[in-house]
Scaffold this motif. Structure first.
Motif, short mmCIF file in Angstrom:
data_model
loop_
_atom_site.label_atom_id
_atom_site.label_comp_id
_atom_site.label_asym_id
_atom_site.label_seq_id
_atom_site.Cartn_x
_atom_site.Cartn_y
_atom_site.Cartn_z
N ARG A 141 8.07 -10.13 -42.33
CA ARG A 141 6.43 -9.52 -42.21
C ARG A 141 6.90 -11.30 -40.40
O ARG A 141 6.34 -10.85 -39.71
CB ARG A 141 5.35 -10.90 -42.90
CG ARG A 141 3.76 -10.93 -42.10
CD ARG A 141 2.89 -12.24 -43.40
NE ARG A 141 3.01 -10.69 -44.17
CZ ARG A 141 1.47 -9.72 -44.11
NH1 ARG A 141 0.95 -9.87 -42.93
NH2 ARG A 141 1.23 -8.81 -44.94
N ALA A 144 7.71 -8.89 -37.45
CA ALA A 144 6.72 -7.92 -37.50
C ALA A 144 5.50 -8.41 -36.20
O ALA A 144 5.00 -7.95 -36.01
CB ALA A 144 6.21 -7.45 -38.93
N LEU A 145 5.34 -9.51 -36.40
CA LEU A 145 4.17 -10.35 -36.31
C LEU A 145 4.95 -10.97 -35.20
O LEU A 145 3.69 -11.49 -34.27
CB LEU A 145 3.33 -11.51 -36.93
CG LEU A 145 2.92 -10.74 -38.23
CD1 LEU A 145 1.99 -11.61 -38.99
CD2 LEU A 145 1.74 -9.32 -37.99
N LEU A 166 0.30 -4.72 -42.50
CA LEU A 166 0.51 -4.23 -40.74
C LEU A 166 -0.30 -3.46 -40.34
O LEU A 166 -0.27 -2.51 -41.09
CB LEU A 166 1.63 -4.69 -40.83
CG LEU A 166 2.30 -5.33 -41.43
CD1 LEU A 166 4.14 -5.48 -41.51
CD2 LEU A 166 2.49 -7.00 -40.96
N GLU A 170 2.45 -3.92 -35.60
CA GLU A 170 2.91 -4.44 -36.26
C GLU A 170 4.54 -3.52 -37.10
O GLU A 170 5.56 -4.66 -37.36
CB GLU A 170 2.47 -5.42 -36.82
CG GLU A 170 1.40 -6.35 -36.53
CD GLU A 170 0.70 -6.82 -37.69
OE1 GLU A 170 -0.35 -7.56 -37.00
OE2 GLU A 170 0.02 -6.41 -38.25
N ASN A 171 3.89 -2.24 -37.56
CA ASN A 171 5.00 -2.11 -38.08
C ASN A 171 5.85 -1.39 -37.41
O ASN A 171 7.40 -1.15 -37.47
CB ASN A 171 4.51 -1.10 -38.77
CG ASN A 171 3.86 -0.83 -40.52
OD1 ASN A 171 4.39 -1.21 -41.51
ND2 ASN A 171 2.70 -0.99 -40.34
#
Length: 250
Positions: A141, A144-145, A166, A170-171
């Motif tokens: 996470r 991704a962020l 997500l 983000e993915n």
């Protein structure tokens, strides 16, 4: 391609054929010997010279083509489909033990439930490094962020983050990180859920109840604040109306 290159390749083919034929004769394999002797060119025959030159040309061209092709481009699809050489499964608690807090402790990080050994990059993921908060944890996470503080991490006693919320961007960012890790570090296993023991189930239920109570309290506070703000606004409006009426009377 130069004539010198073709000639060199031709000579190499002829030399190899002669060598194999001689060895076959020494080992007592006349059929093999006869076959490879048939490949040895008769330098007085124009036909054999042309055929041998063509063989040398295509051999050299094939070699040069294979060298210029370069390595196959790494694709995310290959990362997702490739079999991970699993040496063991890691629960979040077990992964947390591999935080590289000293030189004798391995340094592992999980990305999309694949655990990688990043011990060779202690300067980045070890104590004091810019990504030290991800050591021994599921970094999915956060990657991704683009958030690297501890608040983004899932508690060790919670279920593994499914990442279902997500968005597309983000993915895609996480896919790029997963491709990077798969191409640079050795996968050593997979991140799996810890067994649901009675103690863990009780702790999860207690945490869920506390979360529900906190959310209820926050909702009630929000409603009370909104009600108070509305009442103040209504009172102010009444005061304004009264002031207007008093001015009319004057």
């Amino acid at each position: 391609m130069s004539h010198a290159t073709i000639a060199s390749a031709t000579a190499s083919v002829a030399e190899a054929a002669s060598t194999v034929a001689a060895e076959a004769t020494r080992q007592g394999a006349p059929v093999v010997s006869q076959f490879f002797r048939s490949l040895t060119p008769d330098l007085t025959s124009p036909v054999q010279l042309v055929l041998l030159a063509l063989a040398g040309y295509f051999t050299v061209r094939s070699t040069l083509a294979s060298r210029s092709k370069g390595p196959e481009k790494f694709a995310m699809a290959n990362v997702q489909e490739a079999a991970v050489p699993t040496k063991r499964d890691f629960t979040p608690q077990e992964l947390a033990e591999c935080d590289g807090h000293d030189e004798g402790t391995p340094l592992h990080i999980a990305v999309r439930r694949v655990v990688y050994d990043v011990s060779k990059a202690r300067g980045f993921y070890g104590p004091g490094g810019p990504y030290a908060n991800f050591a021994g944890r599921d970094a999915s996470r956060g990657l991704a962020l683009g958030a690297f503080d501890t608040s983004i991490l899932t508690d060790l006693d919670d279920p593994i983050d499914t990442l279902e919320d997500l968005d597309k961007a983000e993915n895609e960012a996480l896919d790029e990180w997963a491709t990077f890790f798969a191409g640079k570090y050795v996968p050593v296993g997979r991140l799996v859920e810890a067994p649901m023991t009675p103690e863990r189930m009780a702790a999860a239920e207690k945490k869920a109840a506390a979360k529900e109570a906190a959310e209820k309290e926050a909702a009630e506070k929000k409603a009370a604040d909104e009600k108070e703000a509305a009442e103040k606004k209504e009172a102010a409006a009444e005061v304004e109306v009264a002031a207007t009426e008093s001015k009319k009377d004057v």
